[in-house]
Design an enzyme around this catalytic site. Sequence first.
Site, PDB file in Angstrom:
ATOM      1  N   PRO A   2       0.820  -1.209   0.000  1.00  0.00           N
ATOM      2  CA  PRO A   2       0.000   0.000   0.000  1.00  0.00           C
ATOM      3  C   PRO A   2       0.855   1.262   0.000  1.00  0.00           C
ATOM      4  CG  PRO A   2      -0.798  -1.577   1.625  1.00  0.00           C
ATOM      5  CD  PRO A   2       0.517  -2.101   1.131  1.00  0.00           C
ATOM      6  N   GLU A   3       0.424   2.254  -0.765  1.00  0.00           N
ATOM      7  CA  GLU A   3       1.144   3.526  -0.778  1.00  0.00           C
ATOM      8  C   GLU A   3       0.563   4.447   0.296  1.00  0.00           C
ATOM      9  OE1 GLU A   3       2.470   5.050  -4.474  1.00  0.00           O
ATOM     10  OE2 GLU A   3       2.169   3.165  -5.539  1.00  0.00           O
ATOM     11  N   LYS A  52       4.265   5.296   5.028  1.00  0.00           N
ATOM     12  CA  LYS A  52       3.595   4.001   5.041  1.00  0.00           C
ATOM     13  C   LYS A  52       3.438   3.445   6.455  1.00  0.00           C
ATOM     14  CE  LYS A  52       5.271   3.043   0.379  1.00  0.00           C
ATOM     15  NZ  LYS A  52       5.947   2.102  -0.536  1.00  0.00           N
ATOM     16  N   ARG A 254      12.361  -3.212  -8.106  1.00  0.00           N
ATOM     17  CA  ARG A 254      10.958  -2.826  -8.297  1.00  0.00           C
ATOM     18  C   ARG A 254      10.712  -2.550  -9.770  1.00  0.00           C
ATOM     19  NH1 ARG A 254       8.351  -1.080  -3.725  1.00  0.00           N
ATOM     20  NH2 ARG A 254       6.507  -1.480  -5.006  1.00  0.00           N
TER      21      ARG A 254
END
Length: 265
Positions: A2-3, A52, A254
């Site tokens: 989740p951002e 986060k 990523r």
Amino acid sequence: MPEGHTLHRLAREHQRHFAGAPVRVSSPQGRFEAGAALVDGAVLVTAEAWGKHLLHHYDNGRVVHVHLGLYGKFTDLPLPMGVPVGQVRMRMVGAEIGTDLRGPTACEIYDEPQLTALENRLGPDPLRPDADPDRAWRRISKSQTVIGALLMDQAVLAGVGNVYRAEVLFRHGIDPERPGKRVSRSEWDAVWADLVELMAIGVDAGVMHVVRPEHDTGAPSYAVDRPRTYVYRRAGEPCRVCGTPVLHSVMKARNLFWCPTCQAS
């Protein structure tokens, strides 16, 4: 993972549902049993997010720190909640609703030194009113590290993840491989302002909206679990602006997506 907007949305929901009254806190799974006992029955004063990280501040001075990681998730349930299902790390029961936390990377009690250390190691969060974008700029403007990596470094900028990284760089025509020191101050100011606006929309809407109206063509417009994007997860598909196939590579483990034409500089 989740951002940042997801954590700020959770903080807002927890503030609305639980703050100002005693909260029953338990750990059906047992891994947070000692920590839960320290806040069980205390009044939740404030729920906030920084990047986060989710922080629950209780009136007895205790702070619960949660990092969802890849698999963490809160599930809200009406009262009475019934028997916990699965590995529930933390259960919170308020006056009108309850929530179960499963699969977080971290769920722990923080003392004041730990909280200070967390704040000191995180970069400015575009969603926090106390954020100082100059802190991030000082790091970026002196760095030979590429901007695509800097935006994902939580010590430089807190809360930005893979989707916002890809999309904001596209929206401002910046090659993700450009060194930070070659990003101009005006470009950084525009990127920061855009992140503030876009991430706030994510908090309010619960979904990322990053495509400008004039480019938001085709159907479906927004999938429930996959926001419409310019480049993210669109490798090989035509750019929404110029038609060039979107490229994909891996940067620091990523996935990275960009348009070689619109982001040539």
